[in-house]
Scaffold this active site. Sequence first.
Site, PDB file in Angstrom:
ATOM      1  N   CYS A   1       0.850  -1.193   0.000  1.00  0.00           N
ATOM      2  CA  CYS A   1       0.000   0.000   0.000  1.00  0.00           C
ATOM      3  C   CYS A   1       0.884   1.241   0.000  1.00  0.00           C
ATOM      4  O   CYS A   1       0.636   2.219  -0.713  1.00  0.00           O
ATOM      5  CB  CYS A   1      -0.884   0.031   1.245  1.00  0.00           C
TER       6      CYS A   1
ATOM      7  N   CYS B   1       2.557   3.117  -3.269  1.00  0.00           N
ATOM      8  CA  CYS B   1       1.836   4.177  -3.981  1.00  0.00           C
ATOM      9  C   CYS B   1       1.409   5.304  -3.051  1.00  0.00           C
ATOM     10  O   CYS B   1       1.517   6.479  -3.374  1.00  0.00           O
ATOM     11  CB  CYS B   1       0.589   3.627  -4.672  1.00  0.00           C
ATOM     12  N   HIS B   2       0.878   4.937  -1.870  1.00  0.00           N
ATOM     13  CA  HIS B   2       0.216   5.931  -1.024  1.00  0.00           C
ATOM     14  C   HIS B   2       1.149   6.627  -0.052  1.00  0.00           C
ATOM     15  O   HIS B   2       0.804   7.674   0.491  1.00  0.00           O
ATOM     16  CB  HIS B   2      -0.914   5.269  -0.226  1.00  0.00           C
TER      17      HIS B   2
ATOM     18  N   CYS C   1      -7.432  -1.941  -5.346  1.00  0.00           N
ATOM     19  CA  CYS C   1      -5.971  -1.780  -5.313  1.00  0.00           C
ATOM     20  C   CYS C   1      -5.287  -3.138  -5.345  1.00  0.00           C
ATOM     21  O   CYS C   1      -4.327  -3.346  -6.081  1.00  0.00           O
ATOM     22  CB  CYS C   1      -5.542  -1.036  -4.041  1.00  0.00           C
TER      23      CYS C   1
ATOM     24  N   CYS D   1     -34.848  -1.070  10.109  1.00  0.00           N
ATOM     25  CA  CYS D   1     -33.786  -0.415  10.891  1.00  0.00           C
ATOM     26  C   CYS D   1     -34.410   0.657  11.784  1.00  0.00           C
ATOM     27  O   CYS D   1     -34.065   0.804  12.955  1.00  0.00           O
ATOM     28  CB  CYS D   1     -32.771   0.253   9.976  1.00  0.00           C
TER      29      CYS D   1
ATOM     30  N   CYS E   1     -36.135   0.078  15.459  1.00  0.00           N
ATOM     31  CA  CYS E   1     -35.281   0.062  16.640  1.00  0.00           C
ATOM     32  C   CYS E   1     -34.478   1.355  16.778  1.00  0.00           C
ATOM     33  O   CYS E   1     -34.449   1.972  17.833  1.00  0.00           O
ATOM     34  CB  CYS E   1     -34.297  -1.107  16.577  1.00  0.00           C
ATOM     35  N   HIS E   2     -33.798   1.761  15.708  1.00  0.00           N
ATOM     36  CA  HIS E   2     -32.763   2.789  15.838  1.00  0.00           C
ATOM     37  C   HIS E   2     -33.269   4.215  15.643  1.00  0.00           C
ATOM     38  O   HIS E   2     -32.540   5.158  15.882  1.00  0.00           O
ATOM     39  CB  HIS E   2     -31.617   2.481  14.878  1.00  0.00           C
TER      40      HIS E   2
ATOM     41  N   ARG F   1     -22.080  -6.099  10.761  1.00  0.00           N
ATOM     42  CA  ARG F   1     -23.081  -5.651  11.743  1.00  0.00           C
ATOM     43  C   ARG F   1     -24.472  -5.561  11.100  1.00  0.00           C
ATOM     44  O   ARG F   1     -25.470  -5.960  11.681  1.00  0.00           O
ATOM     45  CB  ARG F   1     -22.647  -4.307  12.322  1.00  0.00           C
TER      46      ARG F   1
ATOM     47  N   CYS G   1     -27.858  -7.563  12.214  1.00  0.00           N
ATOM     48  CA  CYS G   1     -29.131  -6.899  12.507  1.00  0.00           C
ATOM     49  C   CYS G   1     -30.256  -7.505  11.663  1.00  0.00           C
ATOM     50  O   CYS G   1     -31.331  -7.792  12.178  1.00  0.00           O
ATOM     51  CB  CYS G   1     -29.027  -5.404  12.216  1.00  0.00           C
TER      52      CYS G   1
END
Lengths: 284, 109
Positions: free
Chosen positions: A99, A102-103, A137, A200, A203-204, A241, A245
């Site tokens: 990585c 290049c970076h 990449c 979603c 609940c959230h 995650r 859910c």
Amino acid sequence: MNAATKMASGLALAAILATPALAGPDDDNLIVNGEIEMITETAAPAHMEYVDTIYSGWRFRSDETQVVQTDDFDNPGMIWVEAAGEVWETADGSEGKSCASCHGAVDEAMKGVRAVYPKWNDERGEVTTIEMEVNNCRENRMGADKWKYAGGDMTNMVALISSVSRGMPVNVAIDGPAQATWEAGKELYYTRTGQLELSCANCHEDSYGMMIRADHLSQGQINGFPTYRLKNTKLNSVHARFKGCVRDTRAHTFAPGSAEFVALELYVASRGNGLSVEGPSVRN
Amino acid sequence: MASGVKPRVKVPKSADAGEVITIKTLISHKMESGQRKDGDGNIIPRSIINRFTCEFNGEMVIDVNIEPAISTNPFFEFEAKVPESGEFVFTWYDDDGDVYTTTKKITVG
């Protein structure tokens, strides 16, 4: 006082102690390493219709869990960030590149990246996540095998990239070419799935601050991802995650890396526009 | 040697004479308990850190026996009173005979 009265008053006291603390987020401030001041509460972005104030999930956790995130030495997620730091410098694949080839240095090259992803990629003509860019990449520049989307190698690398943007406000673009994807994500957010028929939002958005059995529901913000979870003692990616859910609604879930979850990630990220990037955070 | 083993220690660089300081240590180690089986049903051999010590100027500060129930990446946090400038020596002993050592200097004054 006779024994019966004693017992009765004891029970009354227990009842008072057992009354759940009134919901909501707490009032704690998050400062990491004594220097990175995190925004864990701010006005909701204009596009949100039903929520006035947004809170980081950190504000819904217990003091014992919260404190683990305040020092990088205590934060177990940093072990994998460090490991990914070595991978960043290590050449892999047929091109003999790392990585860093290049970076350059990760803390300069990747500063601010986590705050604006998922993001429209002109060349590919789609919204991409950091995971997609990493695999792009690996496959096309390094000549290396792609990593599994929500696997350990990938999640650790995303955590490294996230860690250098900590404290910067999330600011994903939802207009222009990204708008169609964002709309698709919003549609998913409000669509009930599974045998339990939960979206979603149920609940959230409707119920954050309440208890779902033993869990204190947060707003489901993803500014803290990848997140170290005490329950599985490793870093967890956003899509892993999401999968958990959706599974909990007893539905067949979308796959990590699927177009549906990319759209959902953009939409959920946009609901946190203004909160600080926290990843790797600590949650339960 | 077990792979990916890396000791980490956090000690303040300076302190007042007689001050009680907090020391945090962590060693990344998979701590294989010896009770798990692999996909073919064979027992995965035990491979843990079995002892951890901290010395200050030759004096033992803490000496810990570690058993297989200790978690992956064992973390120890403890306090020490520092009477004078000197050097902490942290040592972890691996089942396979490897010994990992880290030192930290502290200045009192």
